[in-house]
Enzyme design. Structure first.
Site, short mmCIF file in Angstrom:
data_model
loop_
_atom_site.label_atom_id
_atom_site.label_comp_id
_atom_site.label_asym_id
_atom_site.label_seq_id
_atom_site.Cartn_x
_atom_site.Cartn_y
_atom_site.Cartn_z
N ASP A 64 24.53 5.82 80.83
CA ASP A 64 23.96 6.67 79.80
C ASP A 64 24.23 8.14 80.09
O ASP A 64 24.56 8.91 79.19
CB ASP A 64 22.43 6.45 79.72
CG ASP A 64 22.08 5.24 78.88
OD1 ASP A 64 23.01 4.63 78.32
OD2 ASP A 64 20.89 4.90 78.81
N GLU A 133 5.83 7.13 78.86
CA GLU A 133 6.24 5.74 79.04
C GLU A 133 7.56 5.72 79.80
O GLU A 133 8.33 6.68 79.71
CB GLU A 133 6.41 5.03 77.69
CG GLU A 133 5.13 4.82 76.93
CD GLU A 133 5.34 4.18 75.56
OE1 GLU A 133 4.34 3.84 74.93
OE2 GLU A 133 6.51 4.06 75.14
N LYS A 135 11.38 4.95 80.42
CA LYS A 135 12.56 4.70 79.59
C LYS A 135 13.31 3.53 80.23
O LYS A 135 14.17 3.71 81.07
CB LYS A 135 13.44 5.93 79.49
CG LYS A 135 14.61 5.76 78.54
CD LYS A 135 15.42 7.04 78.47
CE LYS A 135 16.60 6.85 77.51
NZ LYS A 135 17.56 5.84 78.03
N CYS A 420 57.13 9.47 90.84
CA CYS A 420 56.29 8.52 90.11
C CYS A 420 56.26 7.19 90.84
O CYS A 420 57.33 6.65 91.17
CB CYS A 420 56.83 8.32 88.69
SG CYS A 420 56.04 6.99 87.78
N CYS A 436 54.65 11.95 84.18
CA CYS A 436 55.90 11.21 84.22
C CYS A 436 56.35 11.01 82.78
O CYS A 436 55.56 10.56 81.94
CB CYS A 436 55.73 9.85 84.90
SG CYS A 436 57.21 8.82 84.81
N CYS A 441 56.38 3.71 81.86
CA CYS A 441 55.35 3.81 82.89
C CYS A 441 53.93 3.78 82.31
O CYS A 441 52.98 3.61 83.05
CB CYS A 441 55.53 5.10 83.69
SG CYS A 441 56.94 5.04 84.80
#
Length: 702
Positions: A64, A133, A135, A420, A436, A441
């Site tokens: 979250d 309260e 959560k 790469c 690259c 790729c």
């Protein structure tokens, strides 16, 4: 935990933790904007994917906290760049991820606003008797009782309608089958406590499946499973009811508890209930959160009295009488086991640390982003380093600077890859984000983007796992190959081993559905064909602008750099990149054309005396149209995604916009009182419902 502007701790520092407090700024953290259009597009795609996974599956793509931060950065980027959102992340309760269902809610099931700390402090100061309260990180459901008997339970869904889950929640702890008398509704959270999470994961292990990432994902996965495998493992905590709509909240909760319900408030320790004021209660709850026995990532502050709630009223997506406070992210120590590389959708080198798995705030963290080469070298992060992992601020987990005092004696500085790792070609190092330029790729990322609902061909059912399997079998090397697949190739596709060691294939039924989706995709408009090529600077917005300007792929390919630069928002630099990539993609475009994929068509010239486009002014200029909220009430619009609605506007001569301003001509709004509705009223802008807008398009009268 910080309680006031004068008493704040660095975010992410655990209470009693062994690491020193850190509050350094890392690259990519903070609101700000994205470095490029492709990064923005990727962020929107990631957010939509995470929202759908959150609402519909047992897969956690981001927490979250990560999601809220990413959403804020997307909004910041859009505001700074004047981008009209091609998504409903900011408007819908489920942030574009929730699916509706067959049960219509009596009133909209809304989410809660999660403002910053200052806003929560201000809310508490205005409402010193607000109640608190936990959560709970679970799944919201609505349960209807008639004559005191449970008759229907439904998921929140999109807020308006939800899936019927009545038979799957019978017998859930805290949710009685018979309770009291009369007709009423109870809303609350279906959740998984720590003890039952362990039992559920034992069931998963016996079936040869991975454990649930956390309790929230466990609830979604268990609820989707309808064979009774997880019977007796859910819990329920109520947070609202219509049993007495004139009564105060605490009175209603007390009445529910007397009828056998568990309420969210009843889960609070006495130290929280005895707290002197709302912020003191938040502090007390934060101190107890690890010992509660269930996953809780925040606190909810609610106005108690029914009269004051009525006075404050409701917003379009959240009530004004309640807010949620998010606790700072928890950090845990772990070790970098390896530093891995990957080439992304557009060829960018991404670097991540593989960590010794560690549970952080209810989720198991195994990987963390290491940003770019320059940042990694400046931080002197090495394999074997002890780091502090946390789940905050960015789209995936992060780590703080390494503990040099715990570094192994034989530690060696990390060296970036010289070429790469996939094609051995040199990187383009002209920016901090190394790239690259070899298309092969990044096939996996390109295919996932090309089939997506919001940006690409919208090929439903062809998810990332199927895409990767096609790539591994050399059946797909670029997006055009999708249109040359056969049903036999798909049905026999190896999808990995079964729990008993056999081979799992995609199967005939799935293959037939996907083939039908691929055939349908050939008719997608030109703007989606452009976007699906995954070229830099050709996301949804520029894809539509390019398609509108050049009308056909042939004309776009023939365009000069200067002609491309004249398209709104592109300019010379982006135009040069687009021009170069169009040349590189000529073989792919040729294959798409040969497969029968739509390559656009010139717009017919209007006959003398004929009416202009439906959404154009008498002068011929496009009407600026903003659509907000749900369009489900209009059948011709309901089946469209947010991108689809914007495409429809522009196909009828209008200009789709995401924000209301003095230049807006028309607001399409399903609900009075929203922020855009209010602003449009103030500016005197015409407002129509989705049904009226659909009728306008049908009649051709704007």
């Amino acid at each position: 935990m910080s309680l006031s502007p004068q008493n704040r701790q660095p975010v992410g520092v655990p209470v009693g933790g062994q690491f020193a407090a850190t509050n350094h700024a890392e690259p990519g953290i903070g609101l700000g904007t994205f470095a490029s259009t492709e990064e923005y597009d990727a962020a929107v795609t990631n957010a939509l994917s995470a929202a759908r996974a959150y609402e519909r599956t047992d897969i956690e793509e981001m927490t979250d906290t990560d999601f809220d931060r990413l959403l804020a950065k997307i909004a910041s980027h859009e505001a700074a760049n004047g981008i009209q959102p091609a998504h409903d992340l900011h408007d819908s309760v489920g942030h574009g991820g929730a699916a509706g269902g067959d049960v219509e809610h009596a009133t909209m099931m809304k989410s809660l606003d999660k403002p910053g700390e200052d806003a929560v402090i201000e809310f508490a100061a205005k409402h010193p008797k607000a109640v608190i309260e936990p959560k709970i990180d679970g799944l919201a459901i609505s349960v209807k009782y008639e004559d005191g008997r449970m008759v229907r339970a439904a998921r929140r869904g999109d807020g308006y309608t939800g899936e019927d889950v009545t038979d799957r929640v019978r017998g859930v702890d805290g949710l009685p089958e018979m309770a009291g008398e009369g007709d009423y509704e109870v809303r609350g959270e279906l959740y998984l406590n720590d003890e039952n999470k362990a039992k559920a994961n034992a069931v998963r292990a016996a079936a040869g499946k991975e454990p649930f990432a956390n309790a929230r994902n466990g609830v979604a996965g268990m609820l989707n499973k309808q064979d009774g495998s997880y019977k007796g493992l859910f819990s329920f905590a109520a947070y609202s009811t219509t049993i007495d709509e004139k009564a105060d909240h605490l009175d209603n909760m007390e009445q529910l508890e007397g009828m056998g319900f568990t309420t969210a408030r009843s889960l609070l320790p006495q130290s929280v209930l005895d707290a002197a004021d709302p912020m003191a209660a938040i502090a007390a709850l934060g101190a107890e959160r690890k010992d509660l026995g269930f996953l809780m990532d925040g606190a909810v502050l609610k106005v108690n009295t029914a009269a004051e709630r009525a006075e404050l009223g409701e917003g379009s997506r959240a009530p004004k009488w309640a807010v949620a406070y998010k606790y700072p992210a928890v950090e845990e120590p772990t070790v970098i086991e390896d530093i891995e590389f990957n080439i992304g959708k557009t060829g960018r080198l991404s670097i991540r640390a593989r960590l010794t798995p560690v549970e952080v705030d209810g989720s198991v963290v195994e990987y963390a982003s290491l940003h770019n080469v320059g940042h990694l070298q400046a931080a002197d992060m090495r394999i074997g380093d002890t780091v502090s992992a946390f789940r905050a601020n960015d789209v995936i987990p992060q780590v703080h600077l390494p503990r040099a005092d715990l570094r192994p004696e034989d530690s060696q500085p990390w060296q970036p890859p010289a070429v790469c790792p996939q094609c051995s070609e040199p990187f383009d190092k002209s920016t901090e984000l190394w790239r690259c330029h070899t298309p092969e790729c990044s096939v996996s990322g390109r295919i996932a983007y090309a089939v997506s609902r919001d940006a690409g061909f919208d090929i439903e059912g062809l998810g990332s796992s199927i895409g990767d399997a096609l790539i591994e079998k050399d059946l797909v090397k670029d997006v055009s190959d999708l249109f040359y697949l056969t049903e036999d190739q798909l049905s026999d596709l190896d999808m990995g081993a079964t729990s008993t060691g056999g081979t799992r294939t995609l199967g005939q039924k799935n293959a037939t559905k996907i083939m039908a989706e691929i055939e349908k995709a050939k008719a997608q408009p030109l703007n989606r064909v452009i976007t699906s090529l995954s070229m830099r600077f050709t996301g949804r917005t520029f894809g539509r602008r390019l398609a509108s300007q050049f009308e056909t792929m042939e004309a776009l390919q023939a365009a000069t750099v200067s002609q491309l630069a004249n398209v709104e928002g592109i300019g010379e630099k982006k135009a040069a990149v687009i021009h170069e990539q169009l040349k590189k993609n000529e073989p792919v475009i040729a294959k798409l054309r040969a497969a029968g994929v739509n390559m656009g068509a010139p717009k017919p010239k209007p006959e003398a005396g004929a009416k202009g486009p439906k959404l154009a002014k008498p002068s011929g200029e496009p009407l600026s149209v903003v659509v907000t909220g749900s369009v489900k009430g209009a059948p011709t619009l309901a089946s469209l995604s947010r991108s689809g609605v914007q495409e429809l506007i522009e196909a009828n001569g209008g200009k789709a916009s995401g924000s209301v301003s003095k230049t807006t001509d028309l607001l399409v709004c399903s609900e009075d009182g929203s922020s855009k509705w209010v602003k449009a009223k103030e500016l005197g802008i015409r407002i129509v419902t989705p049904e009226e807008f659909a009728q306008m398009l049908e009649d051709g009268e704007a």
